[in-house]
Structure formats: C-alpha cells, structure tokens
Design an enzyme around this catalytic site. Structure first.
Site, PDB file in Angstrom:
ATOM      1  N   ASP A   8       0.877  -1.158   0.000  1.00  0.00           N
ATOM      2  CA  ASP A   8       0.000   0.000   0.000  1.00  0.00           C
ATOM      3  C   ASP A   8       0.927   1.224   0.000  1.00  0.00           C
ATOM      4  O   ASP A   8       2.110   1.115   0.330  1.00  0.00           O
ATOM      5  CB  ASP A   8      -0.890  -0.022   1.246  1.00  0.00           C
ATOM      6  CG  ASP A   8      -1.761   1.210   1.352  1.00  0.00           C
ATOM      7  OD1 ASP A   8      -2.399   1.583   0.349  1.00  0.00           O
ATOM      8  OD2 ASP A   8      -1.793   1.808   2.448  1.00  0.00           O
ATOM      9  N   ASP A  10       0.066   5.074   1.103  1.00  0.00           N
ATOM     10  CA  ASP A  10      -0.075   5.980   2.249  1.00  0.00           C
ATOM     11  C   ASP A  10      -0.083   5.206   3.563  1.00  0.00           C
ATOM     12  O   ASP A  10      -0.897   4.312   3.753  1.00  0.00           O
ATOM     13  CB  ASP A  10      -1.358   6.797   2.121  1.00  0.00           C
ATOM     14  CG  ASP A  10      -1.371   7.681   0.880  1.00  0.00           C
ATOM     15  OD1 ASP A  10      -0.281   8.058   0.414  1.00  0.00           O
ATOM     16  OD2 ASP A  10      -2.470   7.988   0.375  1.00  0.00           O
TER      17      ASP A  10
END
Length: 178
Positions: A8, A10
């Site tokens: 991922d 953020d």
C-alpha cells in the site's frame, strides 16, 4: 512463476495524516517514512517484483487530477530508485470511495491484474498494508498479508513499520521454500 510484494502507499511508504501532511495531493506532500528505501532494497534482493497498490479516491472526489497522481508516483519511484530501492509498477484506483468498482481495495483487482501482467504466483507473494481493506484485498487475492500498526485479526503478521515487516517477509519466504 514469479513472486512479489504488494505495498500500500499511504501509511506504508509515506506519511499521511501527520503533523507535516494530511493527504498527498502533490509531489511536495510526499514524505517517506523512516527506513522505507532500505526495506524495499532488502525485498528487491529476494523478490522478483515490488508493486504499489493504492486507493486514491482523492482523484474521483476532485481533490487532485489524475495527471498529478501520476506525477506523484513518478516522483516516488524515482526518489526510491536513487536509494537503490526499485518499485516495478504502481497500480491505483482513482474512483470515489463508494463508487462500487472492482479495483478499489478491499477488492483485489489491482493485485490480480499486476499478477497476471507479470506472471506472479500470488500464493508465494505478500501484501503489506495499514488498513483492514489492504489486508482483505491481499487475502482475497491469495497472498500472505502483513499489517503495519497495532493489531489486525486477518493478517498473517503485524509490525509497526515496513523495515520490520520486510525482515519477517524475507524469513517467512525462506521457511516456506525449505
């Protein structure tokens, strides 16, 4: 078939919702978390591919244009490359959070599409995220999952940061092969 780590963005690679930055809507908002480049370099030595899979609903909601998002990702990839950390591809869902699309995590389409494109064996691959939706997407795709944070009941492992997660992933891969 190849093996990969899906990250991922953020909260895994860069800061989000911190004192310094709320959301990453332009290149100057991108602040790498400590040890990220080193962790990715370690993973590069063991895995065929490192991918980023990220929900970016800010585009669909009108907070930034897709061209800005692409520039942020190009900047992220080039800055990491300067440190010897290679991201092979970035997939993103630019739809609004409640658009009902297949690509937005917890959907697994981004992971599955990259796996198909690069001939990746998902059963030998890992998803690393900091939300339940990341872990659910990885599980749905058939990867092992590592959660960055305090606890997650669905994850195979939980660590406070990508550096420690990378060490565990590398050890787990060795144990799986043997």
């Amino acid at each position: 078939m190849k093996k990969a780590v899906f990250l991922d963005r953020d909260g895994v690679i860069n800061e989000v919702l911190t004192a310094r930055v709320k959301f990453v809507n332009k290149k100057s908002d991108l602040y790498f978390l400590p040890g990220v480049a080193e962790a990715i370099k370690k993973l590069n030595a063991v895995f065929d591919y490192i991918f980023v899979v990220t929900n970016q609903g800010g585009v669909g909601l009108g907070f930034m244009k897709e061209t800005q998002l692409v520039k942020i990702h190009e900047h992220m990839v080039s800055e990491l490359k300067k440190e010897g950390a290679i991201i092979h591809d970035v997939a993103y869902c630019a739809h609004k959070p409640k658009a009902g699309c297949q690509c937005r995590k917890p959907g697994s389409k981004m992971i599955e599409d990259l796996a198909k494109k690069y001939d990746v064996d998902l059963s030998k691959s890992y998803m690393v995220g900091d939300t339940d939706t990341d872990i659910m997407a990885g599980k749905k795709a058939g990867t092992k999952c590592v959660y960055l944070g305090d606890s997650d009941r669905l994850a195979d492992a939980v660590f406070p940061n990508l550096q420690l997660a990378a060490d565990w992933i590398i050890e787990d891969t060795k144990n799986t092969i043997e």
